[in-house]
Design a protein around this motif. Structure first.
Motif, PDB file in Angstrom:
ATOM      1  N   ASN A  40       0.819  -1.210   0.000  1.00 33.99           N
ATOM      2  CA  ASN A  40       0.000   0.000   0.000  1.00 33.99           C
ATOM      3  C   ASN A  40       0.854   1.263   0.000  1.00 33.99           C
ATOM      4  O   ASN A  40       0.457   2.272  -0.601  1.00 33.99           O
ATOM      5  CB  ASN A  40      -0.939  -0.004   1.204  1.00 33.99           C
ATOM      6  N   SER A  41       2.012   1.215   0.644  1.00 28.29           N
ATOM      7  CA  SER A  41       2.899   2.379   0.628  1.00 28.29           C
ATOM      8  C   SER A  41       3.438   2.635  -0.778  1.00 28.29           C
ATOM      9  O   SER A  41       3.467   3.779  -1.244  1.00 28.29           O
ATOM     10  CB  SER A  41       4.058   2.171   1.607  1.00 28.29           C
ATOM     11  N   VAL A  42       3.855   1.567  -1.475  1.00 22.91           N
ATOM     12  CA  VAL A  42       4.338   1.715  -2.851  1.00 22.91           C
ATOM     13  C   VAL A  42       3.219   2.232  -3.748  1.00 22.91           C
ATOM     14  O   VAL A  42       3.436   3.100  -4.604  1.00 22.91           O
ATOM     15  CB  VAL A  42       4.877   0.364  -3.379  1.00 22.91           C
ATOM     16  N   LEU A  44       0.624   4.092  -2.884  1.00 23.27           N
ATOM     17  CA  LEU A  44       0.379   5.496  -2.573  1.00 23.27           C
ATOM     18  C   LEU A  44       1.446   6.394  -3.176  1.00 23.27           C
ATOM     19  O   LEU A  44       1.139   7.419  -3.803  1.00 23.27           O
ATOM     20  CB  LEU A  44       0.330   5.692  -1.051  1.00 23.27           C
ATOM     21  N   VAL A  45       2.712   6.019  -3.006  1.00 21.68           N
ATOM     22  CA  VAL A  45       3.810   6.839  -3.531  1.00 21.68           C
ATOM     23  C   VAL A  45       3.726   6.922  -5.052  1.00 21.68           C
ATOM     24  O   VAL A  45       3.932   7.991  -5.645  1.00 21.68           O
ATOM     25  CB  VAL A  45       5.169   6.262  -3.087  1.00 21.68           C
ATOM     26  N   THR A  46       3.413   5.807  -5.705  1.00 20.05           N
ATOM     27  CA  THR A  46       3.328   5.788  -7.167  1.00 20.05           C
ATOM     28  C   THR A  46       2.233   6.725  -7.667  1.00 20.05           C
ATOM     29  O   THR A  46       2.459   7.520  -8.590  1.00 20.05           O
ATOM     30  CB  THR A  46       3.039   4.351  -7.654  1.00 20.05           C
ATOM     31  N   ILE A  47       1.053   6.644  -7.067  1.00 21.89           N
ATOM     32  CA  ILE A  47      -0.066   7.477  -7.534  1.00 21.89           C
ATOM     33  C   ILE A  47       0.186   8.947  -7.223  1.00 21.89           C
ATOM     34  O   ILE A  47      -0.136   9.827  -8.034  1.00 21.89           O
ATOM     35  CB  ILE A  47      -1.382   6.993  -6.897  1.00 21.89           C
ATOM     36  N   VAL A  48       0.765   9.239  -6.073  1.00 23.62           N
ATOM     37  CA  VAL A  48       1.029  10.634  -5.711  1.00 23.62           C
ATOM     38  C   VAL A  48       2.094  11.249  -6.614  1.00 23.62           C
ATOM     39  O   VAL A  48       1.978  12.406  -7.051  1.00 23.62           O
ATOM     40  CB  VAL A  48       1.449  10.734  -4.225  1.00 23.62           C
ATOM     41  N   LYS A  49       3.120  10.500  -6.963  1.00 23.52           N
ATOM     42  CA  LYS A  49       4.230  11.037  -7.760  1.00 23.52           C
ATOM     43  C   LYS A  49       3.869  11.191  -9.234  1.00 23.52           C
ATOM     44  O   LYS A  49       4.346  12.132  -9.888  1.00 23.52           O
ATOM     45  CB  LYS A  49       5.471  10.146  -7.629  1.00 23.52           C
ATOM     46  N   GLU A  50       3.073  10.280  -9.784  1.00 23.87           N
ATOM     47  CA  GLU A  50       2.776  10.295 -11.211  1.00 23.87           C
ATOM     48  C   GLU A  50       1.536  11.150 -11.483  1.00 23.87           C
ATOM     49  O   GLU A  50       0.425  10.788 -11.110  1.00 23.87           O
ATOM     50  CB  GLU A  50       2.549   8.867 -11.728  1.00 23.87           C
ATOM     51  N   ARG A  51       1.722  12.284 -12.127  1.00 22.98           N
ATOM     52  CA  ARG A  51       0.609  13.191 -12.392  1.00 22.98           C
ATOM     53  C   ARG A  51      -0.418  12.583 -13.348  1.00 22.98           C
ATOM     54  O   ARG A  51      -1.595  12.933 -13.310  1.00 22.98           O
ATOM     55  CB  ARG A  51       1.143  14.506 -12.974  1.00 22.98           C
ATOM     56  N   SER A  52       0.033  11.662 -14.192  1.00 20.15           N
ATOM     57  CA  SER A  52      -0.914  11.032 -15.126  1.00 20.15           C
ATOM     58  C   SER A  52      -1.922  10.138 -14.402  1.00 20.15           C
ATOM     59  O   SER A  52      -2.942   9.756 -14.987  1.00 20.15           O
ATOM     60  CB  SER A  52      -0.144  10.207 -16.161  1.00 20.15           C
ATOM     61  N   GLU A 299       3.178  -0.339 -14.791  1.00 22.38           N
ATOM     62  CA  GLU A 299       4.284   0.310 -15.465  1.00 22.38           C
ATOM     63  C   GLU A 299       4.935   1.369 -14.605  1.00 22.38           C
ATOM     64  O   GLU A 299       6.173   1.478 -14.544  1.00 22.38           O
ATOM     65  CB  GLU A 299       3.783   0.925 -16.783  1.00 22.38           C
ATOM     66  N   HIS A 300       4.135   2.169 -13.899  1.00 19.35           N
ATOM     67  CA  HIS A 300       4.685   3.234 -13.075  1.00 19.35           C
ATOM     68  C   HIS A 300       5.405   2.674 -11.829  1.00 19.35           C
ATOM     69  O   HIS A 300       6.410   3.244 -11.399  1.00 19.35           O
ATOM     70  CB  HIS A 300       3.589   4.208 -12.656  1.00 19.35           C
ATOM     71  N   VAL A 301       4.896   1.579 -11.290  1.00 20.74           N
ATOM     72  CA  VAL A 301       5.590   0.953 -10.148  1.00 20.74           C
ATOM     73  C   VAL A 301       6.949   0.425 -10.599  1.00 20.74           C
ATOM     74  O   VAL A 301       7.951   0.594  -9.901  1.00 20.74           O
ATOM     75  CB  VAL A 301       4.730  -0.179  -9.545  1.00 20.74           C
ATOM     76  N   ALA A 302       6.984  -0.220 -11.760  1.00 17.80           N
ATOM     77  CA  ALA A 302       8.258  -0.711 -12.291  1.00 17.80           C
ATOM     78  C   ALA A 302       9.236   0.441 -12.530  1.00 17.80           C
ATOM     79  O   ALA A 302      10.426   0.327 -12.220  1.00 17.80           O
ATOM     80  CB  ALA A 302       8.007  -1.471 -13.600  1.00 17.80           C
ATOM     81  N   HIS A 303       8.737   1.548 -13.046  1.00 20.03           N
ATOM     82  CA  HIS A 303       9.581   2.720 -13.265  1.00 20.03           C
ATOM     83  C   HIS A 303      10.062   3.294 -11.944  1.00 20.03           C
ATOM     84  O   HIS A 303      11.245   3.676 -11.811  1.00 20.03           O
ATOM     85  CB  HIS A 303       8.799   3.778 -14.043  1.00 20.03           C
ATOM     86  N   LEU A 304       9.179   3.346 -10.937  1.00 18.58           N
ATOM     87  CA  LEU A 304       9.567   3.865  -9.634  1.00 18.58           C
ATOM     88  C   LEU A 304      10.645   3.001  -8.986  1.00 18.58           C
ATOM     89  O   LEU A 304      11.617   3.524  -8.427  1.00 18.58           O
ATOM     90  CB  LEU A 304       8.335   3.940  -8.725  1.00 18.58           C
ATOM     91  N   LEU A 305      10.494   1.681  -9.079  1.00 19.48           N
ATOM     92  CA  LEU A 305      11.486   0.782  -8.468  1.00 19.48           C
ATOM     93  C   LEU A 305      12.802   0.806  -9.221  1.00 19.48           C
ATOM     94  O   LEU A 305      13.855   0.579  -8.637  1.00 19.48           O
ATOM     95  CB  LEU A 305      10.909  -0.654  -8.428  1.00 19.48           C
TER      96      LEU A 305
END
Length: 305
Positions: A40-42, A44-52, A299-305
């Motif tokens: 859930n932390s990942v 949250l961080v992914t959705i908050v960081k990615e404006r899309s 895709e955004h989680v993979a990019h974040l990691l």
């Protein structure tokens, strides 16, 4: 003056009949809680960081992740301390606070799931008006209404428990505090507590579940009337994750809710084990389901990691 009839603290004994297995039981509980925190932390961080991803669907998903974090954190740390025999005591006020937190978050999460069902209905059946119906202002108001409703429903049980005399009974066969578990320790009639719990459950999660069923019935009717056969599988795929989360959330919760009040022949260790599962399994699996089934998040989680 009933304040003297309240015990200073309750003693949580864990899962009755399975005391010798507490250490082994704590291992999967601890692992699932750690996975829930991480997932859930990942998310949250992914959705908050990615404006899309700043769209209503993903904002509701953020709300769901916050509810999952709060629900599991309100229960699992105390559960682990009981299973590990580190601290089996909880003050009377702390017990009421934990009970309020659990049900407050549960009712709020039910409202979020209903909002997500409405989001899918608008996106599939009225896509041209999606951005005008579900604006950021509307999404914010939905969140505020969910919190106000949860507070109004779950505040009265605090006074329903405070009014009861407990006659020194303070040993609770559970790993955390819940409404009926505390009420059963009282040496007085608890019919009001039982029926208020039934009414509150029906007026909150029960009506939410019925509304979700109606929304998906309208979605399926809308899809059946479309001329393009290719549109239905794509649209249903977007609802698959939500349906999985709904099934995991409501099925064990309703079974535990009804069994605690009317299931006199269900073994107590089964009820308590199920009560522990429904506060940790959905928070662990929800981010996994959405991460696997939603391409944008994956895709955004993979990019974040």
């Amino acid at each position: 003056n009933l304040s003297g009839s309240h015990p200073a603290f309750f003693i949580l004994v864990g899962i009755p009949g399975m005391e010798k297995s507490h250490t082994w039981i704590s291992i999967p509980v601890c692992m699932m809680y750690s996975a829930a925190l991480l997932g859930n932390s990942v998310l949250l961080v992914t959705i908050v960081k990615e404006r899309s991803l700043h769209e209503p669907m993903y904002i509701f998903l953020c709300m769901l992740a916050v509810c999952d974090l709060l629900l599991s954190t309100a229960t699992v740390p105390k559960t682990l301390s009981v299973l590990w025999s580190l601290s089996t005591q909880i003050s009377f006020s702390g017990c009421l606070a934990q009970m309020f937190s659990i049900y407050f978050v549960f009712v709020a999460e039910s409202a979020v799931l209903l909002a997500m069902a409405f989001d899918r209905y608008v996106a599939i059946c009225n896509p041209l008006r999606y951005t005008t119906i579900l604006t950021r202002s509307v999404v914010g108001k939905v969140g505020v209404v969910a919190l106000i409703r949860s507070f109004c429903i779950m505040f009265p049980p605090i006074f329903l428990l405070k009014r009861l005399p407990y006659c020194g009974h303070n040993v609770m066969p559970h790993t955390y505090c819940e409404h009926i578990g505390v009420a059963r320790l009282a040496c007085a009639d608890i019919s009001v507590n039982i029926w208020y719990g039934v009414a509150a459950g029906f007026l909150s999660a029960g009506l939410d579940a019925i509304s979700i069923i109606v929304s998906y019935a309208l979605i399926f009717r809308c899809l059946r009337g479309r001329p393009s056969p290719r549109a239905s599988p794509r649209a249903l795929h977007t609802c698959g994750s939500h349906l999985c989360v709904i099934a995991m959330f409501y099925t064990p919760a309703f079974f535990s809710f009804l069994a605690h009040r009317f299931g006199q022949h269900v073994p107590r260790h089964v009820l308590i084990s199920l009560a522990n599962l429904y506060v940790v399994v959905p928070p662990m699996l929800n981010p996994i389901i959405y991460g696997v089934r939603t391409r944008q998040i994956r895709e955004h989680v993979a990019h974040l990691l």
